[in-house]
Design an enzyme around this catalytic site. Structure first.
Site, PDB file in Angstrom:
ATOM      1  N   LYS A   1       0.843  -1.195   0.000  1.00 10.92           N
ATOM      2  CA  LYS A   1       0.000   0.000   0.000  1.00 10.92           C
ATOM      3  C   LYS A   1       0.878   1.245   0.000  1.00 10.92           C
ATOM      4  O   LYS A   1       1.869   1.325   0.745  1.00 10.92           O
ATOM      5  CB  LYS A   1      -0.906  -0.018   1.228  1.00 10.92           C
ATOM      6  CG  LYS A   1      -1.907   1.127   1.309  1.00 10.92           C
ATOM      7  CD  LYS A   1      -2.752   0.985   2.575  1.00 10.92           C
ATOM      8  CE  LYS A   1      -3.813   2.068   2.668  1.00 10.92           C
ATOM      9  NZ  LYS A   1      -4.618   1.959   3.903  1.00 10.92           N
TER      10      LYS A   1
ATOM     11  N   SER B   1      -9.205   1.549   2.846  1.00  3.07           N
ATOM     12  CA  SER B   1      -8.330   2.328   2.012  1.00  3.07           C
ATOM     13  C   SER B   1      -7.198   1.534   1.363  1.00  3.07           C
ATOM     14  O   SER B   1      -6.480   2.066   0.519  1.00  3.07           O
ATOM     15  CB  SER B   1      -7.727   3.480   2.830  1.00  3.07           C
ATOM     16  OG  SER B   1      -6.970   2.987   3.921  1.00  3.07           O
TER      17      SER B   1
ATOM     18  N   SER C   1      -9.389  -0.716   7.088  1.00  2.00           N
ATOM     19  CA  SER C   1      -8.820  -0.500   5.750  1.00  2.00           C
ATOM     20  C   SER C   1      -8.085  -1.682   5.168  1.00  2.00           C
ATOM     21  O   SER C   1      -7.719  -1.669   3.993  1.00  2.00           O
ATOM     22  CB  SER C   1      -7.901   0.724   5.766  1.00  2.00           C
ATOM     23  OG  SER C   1      -8.646   1.899   5.930  1.00  2.00           O
TER      24      SER C   1
END
Length: 498
Positions: free
Chosen positions: A85, A160, A184
């Protein structure tokens, strides 16, 4: 030597193949890079990758040379291609934190978690998409736009950790790394039919990872199997003097490996609480289809030897609402991270808001940027923190009284939303019906495991939540659920809806 397919490979299968000489790490990395090109940049254009490493092939050659010279693997993640990420700093690969305003910022050194992955033999293949500074349940990003769900291109993969979940689901990498503050990791994993693990905060260092709510923030693995999640977790955990929260690693006192704990635990004789309050209403068609999948999964879990016990948490919705601290302290925590990085060219979150340098569909970002400058400026903050302790004792007490090993519920009351719904403002961030905030605001560990698919072919995840520091038992339960449901399947990207 050749690779016939990289779909659904596990770490163990890759290591067996490398040791047998079936293929090399270079060939494996080349295969994933080609798949990224044909499925992410072109073809269905998932748009899950924001930057590809320029040194991955060199690193692959180094791993191959090590195996040739020593006749053994360099570590538990030898040659494992990992996507990360874009919230976590990587030396040599730009880190944007999902924001177009960060330019070509590249950290001088790896985040602690990334350094540990490399030390275990992993290859950082690419960085994955995310909303600006992790401020959404969806993929909307000023840097990358939207990311598409591999199971239905008209739908979102969730946020996210949008890109990591989508990429792992679509077999663009062997494993992925996400970050979880309020869900997330687990929310996008549930939408993308993969395993996502949130650990007790502090087991994994956050040094080099942008902040959202410091006490709740944690990195974690996103994988296609529970066993792979455990193997990656073994490489990620540890004390880091740069992150005082990692004192939690000393408190956990786990002996042995998490990977070994998976095999030692299972469902037989386990008592699992079912939190029916967290199910959506059956009168709502979208919630009903999720409920049906979860009920079928629970029936399989019960048939595999677990005892299911219906539980209720009094005033659950009030506890969740009143222990939320995004608008109390996120601006303070985000600005503290930015202030240590002048190379970003950003003064503050409020500056980005004032200049309109964020994606238009980020109401949480707006609320944070226009809210209290510090937690001390919010008169409700002390009460929220105190109530969190009450919430923890209440749920832990219920688990003790009912002799529960874990509590389970749907990760989200709905399946993956359409991009159309997101842009039409069907929900705000705080009204979106996710249950992942429960474990986050309790500071409990939790894992999502694929539960099955709706009649429309959309994945549904089952969340399993346990007491702090009980990751070995949690992983064992998750492995049992995984075997009972057998719900993981790769997306048919040639047939996925356009």
């Amino acid at each position: 030597m050749t690779i016939t397919t990289i779909e659904e490979l596990t770490i163990a299968e890759v290591h067996d193949a490398l040791l047998a000489g079936t293929f090399t790490v270079r060939e494996l990395v080349e295969a994933y890079l080609e798949r990224i090109r044909t499925l992410d940049a072109e073809g269905p254009a998932l748009n899950s990758i924001v930057a590809v490493s320029g040194t991955a092939l060199e690193e692959a050659d180094a791993q191959d040379a090590y195996l040739a010279a020593n006749g053994k693997l360099s570590g538990p993640l030898h040659g494992v291609p990992v996507v990360v990420k874009d919230q976590i700093e990587t030396a040599g690969i730009p880190t944007s934190f999902g924001s177009a305003a960060t330019g070509a910022y590249t950290a001088a050194q790896d985040a602690t978690a990334i350094a540990q992955l490399r030390a275990a033999g992993a290859i950082i293949l690419a960085k994955t998409t995310m909303p600006d500074f992790a401020t959404s349940w969806f993929s909307t990003s000023s840097r990358s736009g939207i990311t598409r769900n591999p199971y239905d291109l008209a739908r979102d993969p969730g946020g996210s950790s949008s890109g990591s979940a989508a990429a792992v689901a679509a077999n663009l990498a062997l494993v992925g790394i996400g970050e979880d503050t309020g869900g997330s990791i687990r929310l996008p994993s549930s939408f993308c039919n993969v395993v996502g693990l949130r650990v007790t905060p502090g087991l994994i260092s956050r040094t080099g990872m942008s902040s959202l709510v410091v006490p709740q923030d944690t990195a974690g693995p996103i994988t296609r199997t529970v066993t792979d999640a455990a193997v990656v977790l073994d490489a990620l955990v540890g004390f880091d003097p740069k992150d005082p929260y990692t004192a939690a690693y000393a408190i956990a006192r786990h002996s042995g490996t998490y990977a070994a704990a998976v095999a030692k635990n299972g469902l037989t004789g386990k008592r699992i609480g079912v939190l029916r309050q967290a199910f959506g209403r059956d009168s709502d068609a979208e919630s009903a289809e999720v409920n049906d999948v979860v009920r079928q999964a629970l029936a399989a879990v019960e048939a595999a030897g677990a005892q299911l016990v219906d539980v209720e948490v009094p005033n659950l919705n009030d506890y969740v609402a009143d222990t939320s601290v995004y608008f109390s302290r996120s601006r303070q925590d985000m600005n503290a991270f930015i202030a240590k990085r002048p190379e970003l060219g950003i003064d503050s979150i409020e500056q980005l808001h004032a200049e309109g340098k964020f994606h238009e569909k980020l109401d949480l970002f707006v609320g944070i940027a226009t809210g209290p400058a510090t937690a001390k400026d919010d008169p409700t903050y002390p009460d929220r923190v105190a109530l969190q302790g009450d919430f923890q004792r209440l749920v832990a007490g219920i688990m003790a009284e009912q002799k529960l090993d874990a509590i389970c519920f749907p990760d989200v009351k709905l399946a993956a939303p359409s991009h159309e719904d997101i842009f039409a403002d069907r929900w705000t961030c705080l009204t979106y019906p996710t249950n992942t905030v429960i474990a986050s605001q309790l500071l409990f560990p939790a894992i999502t495991v694929p539960a099955g698919f709706t009649s429309r072919g959309l994945p549904v995840g089952l969340e399993i939540m346990a007491l702090p520091y009980s990751e070995p038992q949690l992983l064992g339960l998750a492995h049992g659920v995984e075997k009972a449901t057998s719900a993981r399947r790769a997306p048919s990207l040639s047939q996925v809806k356009a």
